[in-house]
Design an enzyme around this catalytic site. Structure first.
Site, PDB file in Angstrom:
ATOM      1  N   ASP A 226      33.885  32.388  21.605  1.00  0.00           N
ATOM      2  CA  ASP A 226      34.526  33.657  21.966  1.00  0.00           C
ATOM      3  C   ASP A 226      35.932  33.458  22.535  1.00  0.00           C
ATOM      4  O   ASP A 226      36.307  32.372  22.991  1.00  0.00           O
ATOM      5  CB  ASP A 226      33.702  34.384  23.030  1.00  0.00           C
ATOM      6  CG  ASP A 226      32.448  35.020  22.462  1.00  0.00           C
ATOM      7  OD1 ASP A 226      32.126  34.763  21.284  1.00  0.00           O
ATOM      8  OD2 ASP A 226      31.777  35.763  23.204  1.00  0.00           O
ATOM      9  N   ASP A 227      36.679  34.576  22.530  1.00  0.00           N
ATOM     10  CA  ASP A 227      37.911  34.776  23.309  1.00  0.00           C
ATOM     11  C   ASP A 227      39.142  34.078  22.765  1.00  0.00           C
ATOM     12  O   ASP A 227      40.190  34.102  23.406  1.00  0.00           O
ATOM     13  CB  ASP A 227      37.717  34.378  24.779  1.00  0.00           C
ATOM     14  CG  ASP A 227      36.674  35.214  25.486  1.00  0.00           C
ATOM     15  OD1 ASP A 227      36.181  36.177  24.873  1.00  0.00           O
ATOM     16  OD2 ASP A 227      36.339  34.905  26.644  1.00  0.00           O
TER      17      ASP A 227
ATOM     18  N   HIS B 149      36.299  40.856  18.382  1.00  0.00           N
ATOM     19  CA  HIS B 149      35.958  40.768  19.819  1.00  0.00           C
ATOM     20  C   HIS B 149      36.846  41.716  20.633  1.00  0.00           C
ATOM     21  O   HIS B 149      37.144  41.437  21.788  1.00  0.00           O
ATOM     22  CB  HIS B 149      36.107  39.333  20.299  1.00  0.00           C
ATOM     23  CG  HIS B 149      35.328  38.993  21.537  1.00  0.00           C
ATOM     24  ND1 HIS B 149      34.067  39.463  21.795  1.00  0.00           N
ATOM     25  CD2 HIS B 149      35.656  38.208  22.600  1.00  0.00           C
ATOM     26  CE1 HIS B 149      33.635  38.987  22.953  1.00  0.00           C
ATOM     27  NE2 HIS B 149      34.592  38.232  23.463  1.00  0.00           N
TER      28      HIS B 149
ATOM     29  N   HIS C 243      39.967  42.625  25.094  1.00  0.00           N
ATOM     30  CA  HIS C 243      38.834  42.170  25.899  1.00  0.00           C
ATOM     31  C   HIS C 243      38.590  43.031  27.143  1.00  0.00           C
ATOM     32  O   HIS C 243      38.505  42.534  28.256  1.00  0.00           O
ATOM     33  CB  HIS C 243      39.053  40.714  26.318  1.00  0.00           C
ATOM     34  CG  HIS C 243      37.790  39.931  26.549  1.00  0.00           C
ATOM     35  ND1 HIS C 243      37.124  39.949  27.756  1.00  0.00           N
ATOM     36  CD2 HIS C 243      37.087  39.106  25.749  1.00  0.00           C
ATOM     37  CE1 HIS C 243      36.073  39.146  27.697  1.00  0.00           C
ATOM     38  NE2 HIS C 243      36.017  38.627  26.470  1.00  0.00           N
TER      39      HIS C 243
ATOM     40  N   HIS D 173      32.876  29.137  24.309  1.00  0.00           N
ATOM     41  CA  HIS D 173      34.193  29.766  24.304  1.00  0.00           C
ATOM     42  C   HIS D 173      35.242  28.778  23.814  1.00  0.00           C
ATOM     43  O   HIS D 173      35.187  27.585  24.137  1.00  0.00           O
ATOM     44  CB  HIS D 173      34.551  30.272  25.713  1.00  0.00           C
ATOM     45  CG  HIS D 173      33.686  31.409  26.160  1.00  0.00           C
ATOM     46  ND1 HIS D 173      32.404  31.217  26.626  1.00  0.00           N
ATOM     47  CD2 HIS D 173      33.903  32.749  26.185  1.00  0.00           C
ATOM     48  CE1 HIS D 173      31.865  32.384  26.927  1.00  0.00           C
ATOM     49  NE2 HIS D 173      32.753  33.327  26.665  1.00  0.00           N
TER      50      HIS D 173
END
Length: 305
Positions: free
Chosen positions: A113-114, A164, A168, A258
């Site tokens: 993620d991210d 995503h 965020h 991540h």
């Protein structure tokens, strides 16, 4: 008389020669307010001048990247997440929200993620490539906008991507229209970079509710949660991360990691743990697949809405 003249002339010529040699041996003084010239290295090549134009060491790439990688609007994971006490598995009755895949085969999906950033994402991609492993990356729009070349690399190396959100946020604090704007804007950017709209979505921090699930599902997405949390976002030491993986692992697992973090987050633990996770699971007979492969669902959809 002639002898004295010759002796005097010889002395005068010798003095002139010695003076010229000394003048060449001693460099001229630098003008006031300037730096002295660089000292010559062996062979007569001047060395680099010790000034700002020639720093003693280059700035690390990740330090140059920090100002260029946008931060997470909702804040770092470590300030917004708590580990689940009971891992979730399977899917919800709507067939929109997935926590894991079928348990009929020893397959697992690594998810990151991210990202992307220029510090951790390249290292993770290098490790995956070295081990012949394909994974799934959930992309933040603002970071894809800052580093489109990394998104292209992710896709070019055979990995799947998912949406995503744009920056965020915490979706539970947004209106339905704000949620749609976050998702659509990201999809339009990803399509401009890689040529398709991802069919996967993961909510930031894993925060969702029935209304959000319905809203995202109506846009044609499958929401991908996870069944194994490495807790890399909490700065967890590598041995503890490995314990979490061994404890929570089941066939069909979706593993959360991540590939980028907030400004204060160091994901060196993820980079160190990843080769160990791959080796451990391979030794147990697991194969690594992307989320679309694990769940037998499309990787792309027809439009951003």
């Amino acid at each position: 008389m002639r002898k004295r003249f010759c002796i005097g002339t010889t002395v005068l010529m010798t003095g002139l020669l010695l003076g010229g040699c000394l003048q060449r041996a001693v460099p001229p003084a630098a003008p006031p307010g300037t730096s002295p010239p660089p000292a010559a290295q062996p062979g007569g090549v001047p060395g680099p001048a010790p000034n700002a134009a020639h720093p003693t060491a280059p700035t690390p790439a990740y330090e140059r990247d920090r100002p260029a990688t946008p931060d997470l609007t909702g804040g770092p994971e470590s300030q917004n997440r708590t580990a689940r006490t009971t891992p979730r598995e399977g899917t919800d009755p709507s067939r929109i929200l997935y926590f894991s895949g079928p348990r009929t085969a020893k397959q697992v999906a690594l998810t990151f993620d991210d990202g992307p950033d220029l510090r951790f994402t390249p290292q993770i991609l290098d490790i995956l490539k070295q081990n012949g492993v394909k994974a799934t990356f959930f992309i933040v729009g603002t970071r894809a906008q800052a580093h489109p070349e990394m998104v292209r690399r992710i896709v070019a190396e055979g990995h799947a991507i998912g949406n995503h959100t744009w920056d965020h946020p915490k979706l539970t604090k947004l209106t339905p229209q704000q949620i749609r704007d976050e998702v659509v804007r990201t999809d339009q950017l990803l399509d401009s970079i890689v040529g398709y709209y991802p069919a996967l979505f993961r909510p930031p921090y894993g925060l969702t509710n029935p209304d959000i699930v319905r809203e995202i599902g109506a846009m044609g997405y499958k929401i991908i949660d996870w069944s194994v949390d490495t807790r890399d976002w909490a700065g967890t030491p590598v041995p503890q991360m490995m314990d979490y993986v061994r404890t929570e692992l089941r066939p069909g697992a979706i593993i959360l990691e991540h590939c980028a973090g907030g400004r204060s987050e160091d994901l060196s633990n993820t980079v160190s743990a990843l080769p160990q996770i791959i080796d451990t699971l391979k030794a147990q007979g697991y194969t690594f697949v992307t989320v679309p492969q694990l769940l037998n669902i499309p990787a792309a959809k027809m439009s951003a809405e």
